[in-house]
Scaffold this active site. Structure first.
Site, PDB file in Angstrom:
ATOM      1  N   ASP A 291     -59.949  65.596-162.017  1.00 26.76           N
ATOM      2  CA  ASP A 291     -59.261  64.446-161.428  1.00 26.76           C
ATOM      3  C   ASP A 291     -58.827  64.815-160.019  1.00 26.76           C
ATOM      4  O   ASP A 291     -58.118  65.807-159.828  1.00 26.76           O
ATOM      5  CB  ASP A 291     -58.024  64.078-162.246  1.00 26.76           C
ATOM      6  CG  ASP A 291     -58.393  63.367-163.536  1.00 26.76           C
ATOM      7  OD1 ASP A 291     -59.595  63.079-163.728  1.00 26.76           O
ATOM      8  OD2 ASP A 291     -57.479  63.099-164.333  1.00 26.76           O
TER       9      ASP A 291
ATOM     10  N   ASP B 206     -65.130  52.879-170.788  1.00 23.25           N
ATOM     11  CA  ASP B 206     -63.997  53.289-171.624  1.00 23.25           C
ATOM     12  C   ASP B 206     -63.990  52.376-172.842  1.00 23.25           C
ATOM     13  O   ASP B 206     -63.865  51.155-172.700  1.00 23.25           O
ATOM     14  CB  ASP B 206     -62.675  53.156-170.849  1.00 23.25           C
ATOM     15  CG  ASP B 206     -62.596  54.131-169.681  1.00 23.25           C
ATOM     16  OD1 ASP B 206     -63.256  55.192-169.744  1.00 23.25           O
ATOM     17  OD2 ASP B 206     -61.891  53.834-168.701  1.00 23.25           O
TER      18      ASP B 206
END
Lengths: 208, 252
Positions: free
Chosen positions: B11, B130
């Protein structure tokens, strides 16, 4: 000086980054005189065969590259750049490649039960003794392609088994093709580029 | 035979790796290039960078980050997070990314997939999904905006539609499993790999080394992504590969 042929194809910058990382003197160029004077020439490439040949034609580079090969300059084609070294692509009828290595470019058959494109790390098997290819024997390198080359066994230095035998390194005299991306293949890829650099240095030495 | 891929995910926020990463004694634990290089050394097959920068004006930071990483690290790099246009993709590919992953923006505008695939080739366009299991419908539902917003899309149907639009790979995170350390969502990946022929990367749920052979042996996925187990040094990539080799899974 190694010249990377600059003809608006995608991955040239990553190749340059790898050569810079190795400390190999290199430059991107589409200039005829610069290319003809180079100690070594790399032809990168991603995307479509015909579009790439048209782009080379537009820049008047087809004859220049043939001249480079003829004068014995070490030359390396990578991925689509390797496929462009061949005679032609069957799927597109009369689309001719550079004809520097005899053979053809064909699609990976869709009925092999393998995924197309052939994308990921695959294992090379040495087929002919050669200083560059030996670096890759039993090693995995990174491939992304839907077409592959068909050429005579003596020109196949290494190959991978993907339902069909896919030549991963081919060579005809001073002209070498790599189907995988050495600039994306970690340490082994960098070692292969270093070997090409050595080949360039040796050729340069023998010419002097 | 292609090797199965082990893919650490980083990230990135404003050019720094955000989540704690402490698996090696790096001088600067937040530097993406150092961390990427360490993963390359461990034997990672690919890296995914997720840009979690919230504000648009800071988006250039991810391009600079990829530019730097690509000059030191020589393996496939995928970048996702906040990609809304072909121009965004172009900037990242030019900086050295090999693939760009689209998620919410592709749900909003599915033509983004086809436009990217036409311009750069399918291999450059990853569709990130997702997915969360809906017990009522017994199917997987697509969420967007970092898993905050449900959509009425079925994950398997959306995956098929995305591939038809030209997506060359799917990166699918199980929201039910993410963060649980209870293993990958095998059922989700079985359904996905039966539905599409492009490579599928499994994401979410890794807790132990045997989770990796489990997902590769039970579902026909091509890669397995993980973040925290690698970042915190609970597992190294070589641990994972040793385990996979032992179980007869082909790895590099």
């Amino acid at each position: 000086m190694i010249i990377i042929i600059d003809y608006d194809t995608g991955n040239t910058r990553n190749l340059k980054k790898a050569l810079d990382f190795l400390g190999v003197e290199n430059r991107l160029s589409a200039d005829r005189d610069e290319i003809l004077a180079a100690d070594g020439v790399i032809l990168p490439g991603v995307g479509a065969f015909k579009k790439a040949m048209d782009a080379l034609e537009d820049r008047n580079l087809v004859d220049v590259l043939r001249e480079v090969a003829k004068q014995g300059t070490p030359m390396l084609g990578i991925c689509l750049g390797m496929q462009l070294l061949l005679i032609g692509r069957l799927e597109f009828g009369d689309t001719k490649g550079l004809s520097l290595i005899s053979g053809e470019v064909v699609a990976i058959p869709s009925d092999l039960g393998v995924k197309v494109p052939h994308m990921g790390w695959d294992q090379n098997n040495l087929k002919q003794p050669d200083p560059i290819a030996e670096v890759f024997d039993k090693q995995y390198s990174y491939f992304v392609h839907s077409f592959y080359v068909k050429t005579a066994p003596e020109r196949i230095l290494a190959s991978v088994d993907y339902g069909v035998e896919i030549p991963s390194i081919v060579r005809q005299e001073n002209v070498i093709g790599m189907q995988f991306h050495p600039e994306k293949s970690g340490d082994v890829g960098l070692a292969g580029l270093t070997k090409f650099k050595e080949m360039v240095s040796n050729a340069d030495y023998s010419r002097n | 035979m292609l090797a199965k891929r082990i893919i650490p995910c980083l990230d990135v926020d404003h050019g720094r790796v955000k989540k704690g990463v402490n698996f090696v004694n790096l001088k600067d634990v937040g530097d993406p290039t150092d961390i990427a290089a360490a993963y390359q050394k461990q034997g990672a097959d690919e890296l995914v960078f997720l840009d979690i920068t919230a504000t648009n004006e800071k988006r250039k930071a991810i391009v600079d980050t990829i530019e730097k990483v690509a000059s030191q690290v020589f393996m496939p790099l995928t970048v996702g997070g906040g990609i809304h246009s072909v121009a965004d993709m172009m900037a990242l590919l030019k900086a050295g990314a090999d693939k760009t992953a689209v998620n919410s923006a592709a749900v909003q505008n599915p033509d983004l997939i086809s436009e990217g695939a036409e311009k750069f080739g399918s291999q450059c366009v990853v569709l990130a999904i997702d997915a969360k299991f809906n017990p009522q419908t017994q199917s997987y539902q697509v969420y967007v905006n970092g898993g905050r917003t449900p959509t009425n899309l079925d994950a398997i149907e959306w995956a098929k539609a995305g591939v038809a639009k030209g997506a060359g790979e799917l990166l699918v995170t199980s929201m039910d499993k993410d963060g649980t350390k209870s293993g990958y969502d095998i059922e989700l990946y079985k359904r996905l790999t039966a539905a599409v022929s492009v490579p599928v990367i499994a994401s979410g749920g890794v807790g132990k080394v045997t989770d990796f052979p489990e997902v590769f042996q039970q579902a026909d996925v091509d890669g397995a992504l993980a973040a925290s187990v690698f970042h915190f040094g609970e597992l190294t990539i070589s641990d994972v590969k040793k385990e996979l080799k032992k179980d007869g899974v082909i790895v590099r």
